[in-house]
Design an enzyme around this catalytic site. Sequence first.
Site, PDB file in Angstrom:
ATOM      1  N   CYS A  40      24.026 -82.265 174.755  1.00  9.93           N
ATOM      2  CA  CYS A  40      23.966 -81.346 173.677  1.00  9.93           C
ATOM      3  C   CYS A  40      22.801 -80.883 173.521  1.00  9.93           C
ATOM      4  CB  CYS A  40      24.758 -81.870 172.459  1.00  9.93           C
ATOM      5  SG  CYS A  40      24.500 -83.618 172.562  1.00  9.93           S
ATOM      6  N   HIS A  48      21.466 -80.446 166.253  1.00 10.46           N
ATOM      7  CA  HIS A  48      20.267 -81.071 166.748  1.00 10.46           C
ATOM      8  C   HIS A  48      19.323 -80.032 166.910  1.00 10.46           C
ATOM      9  CE1 HIS A  48      22.618 -84.427 168.251  1.00 10.46           C
ATOM     10  NE2 HIS A  48      22.758 -83.928 169.485  1.00 10.46           N
TER      11      HIS A  48
HETATM   12  N1  LIG Z   1      29.427 -85.589 170.001  1.00 11.98           N
HETATM   13  C1  LIG Z   1      28.784 -84.861 170.673  1.00 11.98           C
HETATM   14  O1  LIG Z   1      27.632 -83.950 170.076  1.00 11.98           O
HETATM   15  C2  LIG Z   1      28.828 -84.638 172.184  1.00 11.98           C
HETATM   16  C3  LIG Z   1      28.030 -83.838 172.713  1.00 11.98           C
HETATM   17  C4  LIG Z   1      28.168 -83.542 174.239  1.00 11.98           C
HETATM   18  C5  LIG Z   1      28.952 -84.302 175.032  1.00 11.98           C
HETATM   19  N2  LIG Z   1      29.452 -85.308 174.217  1.00 11.98           N
HETATM   20  C6  LIG Z   1      30.520 -86.351 175.000  1.00 11.98           C
HETATM   21  O2  LIG Z   1      31.816 -86.160 174.890  1.00 11.98           O
HETATM   22  C7  LIG Z   1      32.619 -87.247 174.742  1.00 11.98           C
HETATM   23  C8  LIG Z   1      33.478 -87.470 173.501  1.00 11.98           C
HETATM   24  O3  LIG Z   1      32.342 -87.514 172.496  1.00 11.98           O
HETATM   25  P1  LIG Z   1      32.716 -87.371 170.810  1.00 11.98           P
HETATM   26  O4  LIG Z   1      31.576 -87.267 170.020  1.00 11.98           O
HETATM   27  O5  LIG Z   1      33.948 -86.583 170.633  1.00 11.98           O
HETATM   28  O6  LIG Z   1      33.213 -89.330 170.567  1.00 11.98           O
HETATM   29  P2  LIG Z   1      34.505 -89.685 169.663  1.00 11.98           P
HETATM   30  O7  LIG Z   1      34.316 -88.962 168.381  1.00 11.98           O
HETATM   31  O8  LIG Z   1      34.072 -90.902 169.599  1.00 11.98           O
HETATM   32  O9  LIG Z   1      35.869 -89.441 170.391  1.00 11.98           O
HETATM   33  C9  LIG Z   1      36.087 -90.075 171.524  1.00 11.98           C
HETATM   34  C10 LIG Z   1      37.333 -89.479 172.234  1.00 11.98           C
HETATM   35  O10 LIG Z   1      37.573 -90.155 173.439  1.00 11.98           O
HETATM   36  C11 LIG Z   1      38.920 -90.880 173.405  1.00 11.98           C
HETATM   37  N3  LIG Z   1      38.905 -92.093 174.023  1.00 11.98           N
HETATM   38  C12 LIG Z   1      38.267 -93.305 174.042  1.00 11.98           C
HETATM   39  N4  LIG Z   1      38.534 -94.293 174.683  1.00 11.98           N
HETATM   40  C13 LIG Z   1      39.822 -93.777 175.475  1.00 11.98           C
HETATM   41  C14 LIG Z   1      40.516 -94.305 176.346  1.00 11.98           C
HETATM   42  N5  LIG Z   1      40.319 -95.471 176.765  1.00 11.98           N
HETATM   43  N6  LIG Z   1      41.494 -93.670 176.892  1.00 11.98           N
HETATM   44  C15 LIG Z   1      41.720 -92.357 176.704  1.00 11.98           C
HETATM   45  N7  LIG Z   1      40.841 -91.655 175.540  1.00 11.98           N
HETATM   46  C16 LIG Z   1      39.944 -92.261 174.928  1.00 11.98           C
HETATM   47  C17 LIG Z   1      39.182 -91.268 171.783  1.00 11.98           C
HETATM   48  O11 LIG Z   1      40.499 -91.530 171.679  1.00 11.98           O
HETATM   49  P3  LIG Z   1      41.105 -92.428 170.342  1.00 11.98           P
HETATM   50  O12 LIG Z   1      40.796 -91.648 169.127  1.00 11.98           O
HETATM   51  O13 LIG Z   1      42.507 -92.775 170.793  1.00 11.98           O
HETATM   52  O14 LIG Z   1      40.051 -93.365 170.332  1.00 11.98           O
HETATM   53  C18 LIG Z   1      38.575 -89.998 171.329  1.00 11.98           C
HETATM   54  O15 LIG Z   1      39.601 -88.881 171.329  1.00 11.98           O
HETATM   55  C19 LIG Z   1      31.553 -88.264 175.261  1.00 11.98           C
HETATM   56  O16 LIG Z   1      31.614 -88.327 176.653  1.00 11.98           O
HETATM   57  C20 LIG Z   1      30.286 -87.719 174.802  1.00 11.98           C
HETATM   58  O17 LIG Z   1      29.214 -88.361 175.346  1.00 11.98           O
HETATM   59  C21 LIG Z   1      29.586 -85.467 172.956  1.00 11.98           C
END
Ligand SMILES: NC(=O)c1ccc[n+]([C@@H]2O[C@H](COP(=O)([O-])OP(=O)(O)OC[C@H]3O[C@@H](n4cnc5c(N)ncnc54)[C@H](OP(=O)(O)O)[C@@H]3O)[C@@H](O)[C@H]2O)c1
Length: 328
Positions: A126, A240
Amino acid sequence: MKIAIVGATGLVGQNIINLCQQFFSSDVEYTFFASSKSAGKKLKINQSELTVKELNKENIESYNIALFSAGGERSKEFANIFIENGSFVVDNSSAFRMNESVPLVVYGVNQNIITKDTKLISNPNCTTMGLVMALKPLHDQYNLKAITPVAYQAVSGSGSNGILSLQREIEMGDNLKPDYTEGYYTNPIARNVIPLAGNLLDNGYSDEEMKFCNESRKILDIDDLIVEPSNARVGVVTGHGTFCSAVFENTIDIKEAINVLNSFEGVEYWDKSLPTPLDAEGRNEVLVSRLRKGLSSNKIINFWVVSDNLLKGAALNAVQIAKHISEL
Ligand SMILES: NC(=O)c1ccc[n+]([C@@H]2O[C@H](COP(=O)([O-])OP(=O)(O)OC[C@H]3O[C@@H](n4cnc5c(N)ncnc54)[C@H](OP(=O)(O)O)[C@@H]3O)[C@@H](O)[C@H]2O)c1
């Protein structure tokens, strides 16, 4: 068309759902996946309520596009299964970003490298994405040689747990002391700046800092780009920001550089007020300001760039790529 959203309950997933409603017609069929903890939960899209499915091999059908934001481990385990079932996969995790055969795409910069055969596409980090949006038009004009980015990363970049930690610590008020260790980060994040974002590696840099190096070189296709990064985590919810000093081969004209930035779709140059993370929150544009000629050379410029890490840093870019794929 059928779209699967993997990690639909997460911060990025929720933004993907919102954006899909804007980018795609309402006749698209969606499937939402998350962990077993969320299975059975109802989420709304286009006036209908869909039941979230547990991500497991038995539940995966055939889709046109799958948008993954459920962490790298899930991407590594499941992306290929979706591809084998005929889907393109756009992955938000870092799992495949530096894999040579996987395009690392910032929509607006290099989406043209995607072909009908490119079944797996990585969405960049990001912080890198916001910076690269500003660097691309400047590179095209002046030929980029080196960057020194100093990033201020918001807690939503760490997912829901980062936000919860900040909220809890804000509620502690003056009771939050520097030695508090119950939070999500190494140090308290409320009322604070932690001079490390991500995990420290053996070379003394963090993985977030190394993403700046490796990913900006790959996206901009400049193998020998010199990158000297420093990333901090700040007590900001979303957005960011990065101060960047950039060295070019050619002499820079500041007025021209501002025009170049403003002419690039997805970038806005602010000269009347200062764009902060709060300004960036909820916006699709990457905001740039404080463009100054270097004090030591007229081939250097220093500037500030800020963007919503959940939008152009993740969900927006993924959905823009999905739209692009749907039109191939
Ligand atoms: N946040 C950012 O700014 C950002 C930017 C770029 C990339 N990313 C990437 O995007 C991804 C998600 O980030 P986020 O910020 O959205 O995180 P988050 O809010 O913690 O959400 C995580 C998601 O992954 C799911 N998950 C976790 N464990 C799982 C499993 N075993 N099987 C299936 N689904 C599962 C969760 O489902 P539950 O709700 O059921 O736990 C939730 O839907 C990460 O790889 C992160 O590195 C994030």
